[in-house]
Design an enzyme around this catalytic site. Structure first.
Site, PDB file in Angstrom:
ATOM      1  N   LYS A 202      -2.953  27.451  69.879  1.00 36.12           N
ATOM      2  CA  LYS A 202      -2.069  27.181  68.756  1.00 36.12           C
ATOM      3  C   LYS A 202      -2.539  27.891  67.483  1.00 36.12           C
ATOM      4  CE  LYS A 202       1.160  25.490  66.351  1.00 36.12           C
ATOM      5  NZ  LYS A 202       1.668  24.177  66.184  1.00 36.12           N
ATOM      6  N   PHE A 247       9.159  38.816  63.187  1.00 38.11           N
ATOM      7  CA  PHE A 247       8.081  38.550  62.226  1.00 38.11           C
ATOM      8  C   PHE A 247       7.642  39.812  61.493  1.00 38.11           C
ATOM      9  CE2 PHE A 247       6.096  34.374  61.645  1.00 38.11           C
ATOM     10  CZ  PHE A 247       7.088  33.651  62.258  1.00 38.11           C
ATOM     11  N   GLY A 251       8.750  39.348  52.534  1.00 40.14           N
ATOM     12  CA  GLY A 251       9.313  38.254  51.739  1.00 40.14           C
ATOM     13  C   GLY A 251       8.389  37.883  50.603  1.00 40.14           C
ATOM     14  N   CYS A 258       3.268  24.746  58.704  1.00 33.67           N
ATOM     15  CA  CYS A 258       2.271  25.126  59.721  1.00 33.67           C
ATOM     16  C   CYS A 258       1.361  26.280  59.334  1.00 33.67           C
ATOM     17  CB  CYS A 258       2.971  25.480  61.037  1.00 33.67           C
ATOM     18  SG  CYS A 258       3.750  24.079  61.800  1.00 33.67           S
TER      19      CYS A 258
HETATM   20  C1  UDX Z   1       5.752  28.219  62.618  1.00 32.04           C
HETATM   21  C2  UDX Z   1       5.573  28.902  63.982  1.00 32.04           C
HETATM   22  O1  UDX Z   1       6.526  29.967  64.113  1.00 32.04           O
HETATM   23  C3  UDX Z   1       5.739  27.895  65.094  1.00 32.04           C
HETATM   24  O2  UDX Z   1       5.489  28.514  66.334  1.00 32.04           O
HETATM   25  C4  UDX Z   1       4.733  26.767  64.867  1.00 32.04           C
HETATM   26  O3  UDX Z   1       4.781  25.812  65.854  1.00 32.04           O
HETATM   27  C5  UDX Z   1       4.960  26.136  63.507  1.00 32.04           C
HETATM   28  O4  UDX Z   1       4.851  27.142  62.503  1.00 32.04           O
HETATM   29  P1  UDX Z   1       7.774  27.408  61.082  1.00 32.04           P
HETATM   30  O5  UDX Z   1       6.711  26.914  60.142  1.00 32.04           O
HETATM   31  O6  UDX Z   1       8.925  26.538  61.376  1.00 32.04           O
HETATM   32  O7  UDX Z   1       7.109  27.780  62.492  1.00 32.04           O
HETATM   33  O8  UDX Z   1       8.343  28.755  60.424  1.00 32.04           O
HETATM   34  P2  UDX Z   1       8.439  30.287  60.816  1.00 32.04           P
HETATM   35  O9  UDX Z   1       9.799  30.605  61.264  1.00 32.04           O
HETATM   36  O10 UDX Z   1       7.319  30.686  61.687  1.00 32.04           O
HETATM   37  O11 UDX Z   1       8.246  30.949  59.347  1.00 32.04           O
HETATM   38  C6  UDX Z   1       7.021  30.782  58.612  1.00 32.04           C
HETATM   39  C7  UDX Z   1       7.095  31.490  57.275  1.00 32.04           C
HETATM   40  O12 UDX Z   1       7.106  32.893  57.454  1.00 32.04           O
HETATM   41  C8  UDX Z   1       8.339  31.176  56.438  1.00 32.04           C
HETATM   42  O13 UDX Z   1       7.972  31.040  55.079  1.00 32.04           O
HETATM   43  C9  UDX Z   1       9.231  32.382  56.668  1.00 32.04           C
HETATM   44  O14 UDX Z   1      10.143  32.613  55.640  1.00 32.04           O
HETATM   45  C10 UDX Z   1       8.198  33.493  56.764  1.00 32.04           C
HETATM   46  N1  UDX Z   1       8.650  34.672  57.512  1.00 32.04           N
HETATM   47  C11 UDX Z   1       8.932  34.581  58.853  1.00 32.04           C
HETATM   48  C12 UDX Z   1       8.772  35.897  56.855  1.00 32.04           C
HETATM   49  O15 UDX Z   1       8.522  36.015  55.652  1.00 32.04           O
HETATM   50  N2  UDX Z   1       9.175  36.990  57.579  1.00 32.04           N
HETATM   51  C13 UDX Z   1       9.453  36.931  58.918  1.00 32.04           C
HETATM   52  O16 UDX Z   1       9.784  37.985  59.501  1.00 32.04           O
HETATM   53  C14 UDX Z   1       9.338  35.689  59.569  1.00 32.04           C
END
Ligand code: UDX
Length: 428
Positions: A202, A247, A251, A258
């Site tokens: 994780k 990903f 941003g 998380c």
């Molecule tokens: C994350 C993990 O993806 C997931 O597997 C874990 O169990 C919990 O944490 P989550 O916190 O829901 O999930 O959000 P996620 O979609 O991963 O985005 C995290 C952050 O990264 C956000 O602030 C999002 O805006 C940012 N992000 C994501 C970007 O800036 N660019 C991207 O391309 C993707």
């Protein structure tokens, strides 16, 4: 498939999603929470979080009687074959995970768990926690398994039903197999491993994702300086299967419940183990710098000072599709803008009203028109797709200034140009 009697302790977004999805896979699930009001509301089918498909699954589970909610873990575990702990493990002092909720529940249920039951940790817990839980339990007839969740907020149900993989770790093989059998109908690769390895997967995955984002945000900065466009660069990188397209969206920095917590916790674990994980430290520092870079962009866009400047903010949630404000980069940027003297008015489609102690730096309004009214500049902070479809010509007329800082590279620059607005993006 074996239908199992499952208890889920903690009905946050992980617990509730796990419970509703396991019930829809056919298991009999009793969920417990200490929050009486939440339990009462759930029994009426009211789901307190914004999560696509979850309300429907909860309603189905209640109607089929495969899903039930009770107050207190002690009332859920009496005849359970598998007990999932889905409790908060917030960032405690110094960045280490705070395990007090897990410890309290174990103390509450340790003598109530039936013989041969399996206790599963699903929350993200430091490597070594399963071993600690075995000690705290002090029961030879109860096995402990680590089964980390990989659910993204906003798509948690889909992620549960169609995951990339399931990871189950235990030092007792039959217990791990019993937990992995719960997911038989999901039909994806399952990694069966030790408890410590499952716990580590994780952190390894989330910190890697955070690193990927910090990398792309830093790359965006370099693109700006050297005249390249991050969108094309990311696309060009992403076709390499070893990298992948996801990903790679720059941003205002990454946040949420998380990634910040897990990167800090991994750093603390490394330090405790005598290892300097410089890459994770740099990942966190780069994220902090990204927020500052966004603030500097806004400062430059309004002519060098934020003193008395009125900014319209679009987005407060940490990403689109959720109303979650925990560790939101939008709020972190807002706080910094406020400190520099700006007046902030914000609209987020999922945040209809101010949240005391959380949105204090901004005036929360109910529509984008109010947010941009008389604004010297607009700053888009969360990638809600509806922002792209706004009537930008109309918004432009309401604004005082002419600049939109688009920290998610979401908006159509041509549309804004036609509305006589300048767009400042990230990495282009
Ligand atoms: C994350 C993990 O993806 C997931 O597997 C874990 O169990 C919990 O944490 P989550 O916190 O829901 O999930 O959000 P996620 O979609 O991963 O985005 C995290 C952050 O990264 C956000 O602030 C999002 O805006 C940012 N992000 C994501 C970007 O800036 N660019 C991207 O391309 C993707």
């Amino acid at each position: 498939m074996f239908v199992r009697r499952v208890a889920v302790v903690g009905v946050g977004y992980v617990g509730l999603t796990t419970a509703a999805c396991l019930a829809s896979l056919g298991h009999r699930v009793v969920c417990a929470d200490i929050d009486k009001r939440k339990v009462a509301r759930l029994l009426e089918g009211h789901v307190p979080i914004l999560e696509e498909g979850l309300t429907e699954l909860v309603a189905e589970g209640l109607a089929s009687r495969r899903l039930d909610f009770v107050v207190g873990a002690a009332n859920a575990v009496g005849d359970a074959e598998v007990v999932f702990l889905c409790l908060p493990t917030p960032m405690g002092a110094g960045g280490a995970a705070d395990l007090s909720a897990v410890e309290a529940v174990i103390a509450e249920v340790r003598e109530l768990l039936p013989a041969d039951c399996v206790l599963v940790t699903k929350s993200t817990v430091p490597v070594g926690t399963a071993a600690r839980v075995v000690e705290l339990l002090g029961r030879d007839d109860v096995s402990v398994v680590s089964n980390p969740e990989f659910l993204r907020e906003g798509s948690a149900v889909r992620d549960f039903m169609h995951p990339d993989r399931i990871v189950v770790g235990s030092d007792v093989q039959h217990a791990a197999e019993r937990v992995s059998a719960l997911y038989a109908r999901v039909g994806v690769p399952t990694v069966l491993t030790s408890a410590a390895s499952a716990e580590m997967v994780k952190y390894a995955a989330n910190c890697f994702l955070a690193m990927k984002l910090s990398y792309v945000n830093a790359m965006a900065e370099l693109c700006e300086r050297l005249g390249a466009d991050i969108a094309d660069v990311a696309e060009g990188m992403g076709f390499d299967h070893r990298i992948g397209q996801s990903f790679l969206q720059p941003g205002p920095g990454w946040g949420g419940s998380c990634l910040p917590k897990d990167t800090h916790a991994l750093l603390r674990m490394s330090e405790a183990a005598g290892f300097d994980f410089a890459l994770v430290r740099a990942t966190i520092d780069t994220n902090e710098q990204q927020r500052d870079r966004v603030v500097e962009k806004v400062v430059a866009a309004v002519g060098g000072s934020l003193d008395g400047v009125r900014l319209g903010l679009l987005g407060l949630a940490f990403k689109a599709g959720t109303d979650d404000l925990r560790d939101s980069p939008a709020l972190a940027v807002a706080r910094k803008l406020r400190e520099r003297g700006a007046d902030l008015v914000a609209f987020d489609p999922a945040v209809p009203a101010p949240v005391a102690g959380v949105t204090d730096d901004v005036l929360v309004v109910g529509d984008p028109q109010q947010a941009v009214k008389d604004a010297d500049a607009v700053v888009l902070l969360t990638e809600w797709p509806e922002f792209r479809k706004l009537d930008w010509a109309d918004l432009a007329e309401r604004m005082a200034g002419r600049v939109v800082v688009d920290t998610r590279n979401l908006l159509d620059q041509d549309v804004l140009r036609l509305a006589d607005l300048d767009t400042v993006g990230i990495g282009r």
